[in-house]
Design an enzyme around this catalytic site. Sequence first.
Site, PDB file in Angstrom:
ATOM      1  N   SER A  22       0.831  -1.195   0.000  1.00  0.00           N
ATOM      2  CA  SER A  22       0.000   0.000   0.000  1.00  0.00           C
ATOM      3  C   SER A  22       0.872   1.254   0.000  1.00  0.00           C
ATOM      4  O   SER A  22       1.968   1.260   0.562  1.00  0.00           O
ATOM      5  CB  SER A  22      -0.880  -0.016   1.249  1.00  0.00           C
ATOM      6  OG  SER A  22      -1.919   0.911   1.153  1.00  0.00           O
ATOM      7  N   PRO A  23       0.401   2.343  -0.619  1.00  0.00           N
ATOM      8  CA  PRO A  23       1.165   3.596  -0.563  1.00  0.00           C
ATOM      9  C   PRO A  23       1.357   4.056   0.885  1.00  0.00           C
ATOM     10  O   PRO A  23       0.407   4.061   1.672  1.00  0.00           O
ATOM     11  CB  PRO A  23       0.278   4.577  -1.338  1.00  0.00           C
ATOM     12  CG  PRO A  23      -0.539   3.715  -2.243  1.00  0.00           C
ATOM     13  CD  PRO A  23      -0.809   2.468  -1.460  1.00  0.00           C
ATOM     14  N   CYS A  25       3.244   7.284   2.936  1.00  0.00           N
ATOM     15  CA  CYS A  25       4.005   8.528   2.875  1.00  0.00           C
ATOM     16  C   CYS A  25       5.282   8.424   3.703  1.00  0.00           C
ATOM     17  O   CYS A  25       5.256   7.952   4.837  1.00  0.00           O
ATOM     18  CB  CYS A  25       3.155   9.686   3.372  1.00  0.00           C
ATOM     19  SG  CYS A  25       1.828  10.134   2.237  1.00  0.00           S
ATOM     20  N   ALA A  57       1.804   8.462  -1.818  1.00  0.00           N
ATOM     21  CA  ALA A  57       1.032   9.481  -2.528  1.00  0.00           C
ATOM     22  C   ALA A  57       2.004  10.463  -3.179  1.00  0.00           C
ATOM     23  O   ALA A  57       2.790  11.111  -2.500  1.00  0.00           O
ATOM     24  CB  ALA A  57       0.106  10.211  -1.558  1.00  0.00           C
ATOM     25  N   GLN A  99       1.019   6.041  -6.974  1.00  0.00           N
ATOM     26  CA  GLN A  99      -0.244   6.663  -6.596  1.00  0.00           C
ATOM     27  C   GLN A  99      -0.152   8.161  -6.873  1.00  0.00           C
ATOM     28  O   GLN A  99       0.740   8.840  -6.357  1.00  0.00           O
ATOM     29  CB  GLN A  99      -0.555   6.421  -5.121  1.00  0.00           C
ATOM     30  CG  GLN A  99      -1.939   6.934  -4.720  1.00  0.00           C
ATOM     31  CD  GLN A  99      -2.197   6.838  -3.234  1.00  0.00           C
ATOM     32  OE1 GLN A  99      -1.544   7.529  -2.451  1.00  0.00           O
ATOM     33  NE2 GLN A  99      -3.141   5.992  -2.835  1.00  0.00           N
ATOM     34  N   TYR A 182      -8.346  13.931   1.136  1.00  0.00           N
ATOM     35  CA  TYR A 182      -7.594  14.752   0.202  1.00  0.00           C
ATOM     36  C   TYR A 182      -8.527  15.252  -0.904  1.00  0.00           C
ATOM     37  O   TYR A 182      -9.732  15.000  -0.886  1.00  0.00           O
ATOM     38  CB  TYR A 182      -6.383  13.990  -0.315  1.00  0.00           C
ATOM     39  CG  TYR A 182      -5.440  13.605   0.804  1.00  0.00           C
ATOM     40  CD1 TYR A 182      -4.956  14.577   1.692  1.00  0.00           C
ATOM     41  CD2 TYR A 182      -5.058  12.286   1.026  1.00  0.00           C
ATOM     42  CE1 TYR A 182      -4.115  14.248   2.744  1.00  0.00           C
ATOM     43  CE2 TYR A 182      -4.215  11.945   2.084  1.00  0.00           C
ATOM     44  CZ  TYR A 182      -3.748  12.925   2.936  1.00  0.00           C
ATOM     45  OH  TYR A 182      -2.928  12.602   3.984  1.00  0.00           O
ATOM     46  N   ARG A 230      -8.138   4.637  -5.318  1.00  0.00           N
ATOM     47  CA  ARG A 230      -8.323   4.427  -3.875  1.00  0.00           C
ATOM     48  C   ARG A 230      -9.470   5.305  -3.403  1.00  0.00           C
ATOM     49  O   ARG A 230      -9.458   6.523  -3.607  1.00  0.00           O
ATOM     50  CB  ARG A 230      -7.055   4.749  -3.095  1.00  0.00           C
ATOM     51  CG  ARG A 230      -7.291   4.764  -1.575  1.00  0.00           C
ATOM     52  CD  ARG A 230      -6.039   4.645  -0.754  1.00  0.00           C
ATOM     53  NE  ARG A 230      -5.687   3.237  -0.559  1.00  0.00           N
ATOM     54  CZ  ARG A 230      -4.834   2.809   0.383  1.00  0.00           C
ATOM     55  NH1 ARG A 230      -4.250   3.663   1.208  1.00  0.00           N
ATOM     56  NH2 ARG A 230      -4.567   1.532   0.490  1.00  0.00           N
ATOM     57  N   ARG A 324       1.441  -1.036   7.375  1.00  0.00           N
ATOM     58  CA  ARG A 324       2.206  -1.103   8.621  1.00  0.00           C
ATOM     59  C   ARG A 324       2.857  -2.474   8.825  1.00  0.00           C
ATOM     60  O   ARG A 324       3.982  -2.567   9.325  1.00  0.00           O
ATOM     61  CB  ARG A 324       1.317  -0.752   9.805  1.00  0.00           C
ATOM     62  CG  ARG A 324       0.964   0.730   9.868  1.00  0.00           C
ATOM     63  CD  ARG A 324       0.017   1.034  11.018  1.00  0.00           C
ATOM     64  NE  ARG A 324      -0.256   2.456  11.130  1.00  0.00           N
ATOM     65  CZ  ARG A 324      -1.184   3.102  10.442  1.00  0.00           C
ATOM     66  NH1 ARG A 324      -1.934   2.446   9.571  1.00  0.00           N
ATOM     67  NH2 ARG A 324      -1.367   4.393  10.608  1.00  0.00           N
TER      68      ARG A 324
END
Length: 361
Positions: A22-23, A25, A57, A99, A182, A230, A324
């Site tokens: 998963s993206p 940051c 992202a 992404q 966002y 997403r 995570r």
Amino acid sequence: MSHLFAPLRLRSLDLTHRILVSPMCQYSCADGFSTDWHLVHLGSRAVGGAALVFTEATAVSADGRISPQDLGIYDDRHVEGLARIARFVQGQGSAAGIQLAHAGRKASTPRPWESGGRAILPADGGWEPLGPTGAAFVEGYPVPRAATVAELAAVVASFRTAALRARAAGFDVVEIHAAHGYLLHEFLSPLVNTRTDAYGGSYDHRVRLCLEVVEAVRSVWPAELPLFVRLSCTDWAPGGWDVEQSVELARRLGERGVDLVDCSSGGAVPDAKIPVGPGYQVPFAERLRREAGLATGAVGMITEPAQADAIVRGGQADCVLLARELLRDPYWPLHAAQALGQVVPWPPQYVRAAPPGTPAR
């Protein structure tokens, strides 16, 4: 046979199994440029056996960054560093994804470990963010500028140009970020988008910007390569964006060439009551998959191999995206294969540490 380790075909792209990165940051850039940190961070997950590795992202414009340290793809000079990452990831047998994102009213904030949740003023290197209206996310956050229709057209164009750069960098998959409060999610949510023009009010108006971005990206992204979106499937707040609206949007996304919806939730409003727990977002992926007829990815506190396998085996999602857990263990896919009795190749450099009988790549 583990369903988690069955191959997944999306257009011409064959993923070796259903575990995706998963993206996440990293807040480790200067002026949007990737660094060795990104190469090692993303490359480690490819070495660890993930089928598809997404960048964090990646901002389509400088004012679309969450922080001044966000990754960017708004300058042609960003392509070289991103291409280096894509080549390495692909060299380990993984697909490379990016992404594309615009932070909207959540832009111009510090990194989380530097007192996040407040504004960085223009005098200190920040900028005025763009939003559906002039309302801030929460007190202390930047006060955005309500986007004009011309500015929204420029946002759509920036996503289109970013997709062209992503292909020039060699990525296999593009994901459009329309979640977590966002910009695109801000326009979807009636709790945030209180506009009265063609981009606000009715459902059709609130989804307009998201659909325009998808159409613009799909128009330049190769037909043989998959496109993800997403979504935050619910705001977890009364009167907000919800799963019923997400199902309808997913139907429209599929009609416009989206191949998979990455099903997350929350982020639009600060007072949401989110029932966090193992697999708490999986039902969204299951419902969109069933009712919209589109492939979905499940996210959110997926930590155990048997849990991930059950999600795919039970038809709740076509794949899982881990974040995570892959920070804690970059080699989770290799360890999951062992736990599920699957024989998958390890990197030849690491094969001495692999279970007996494991082939090298």
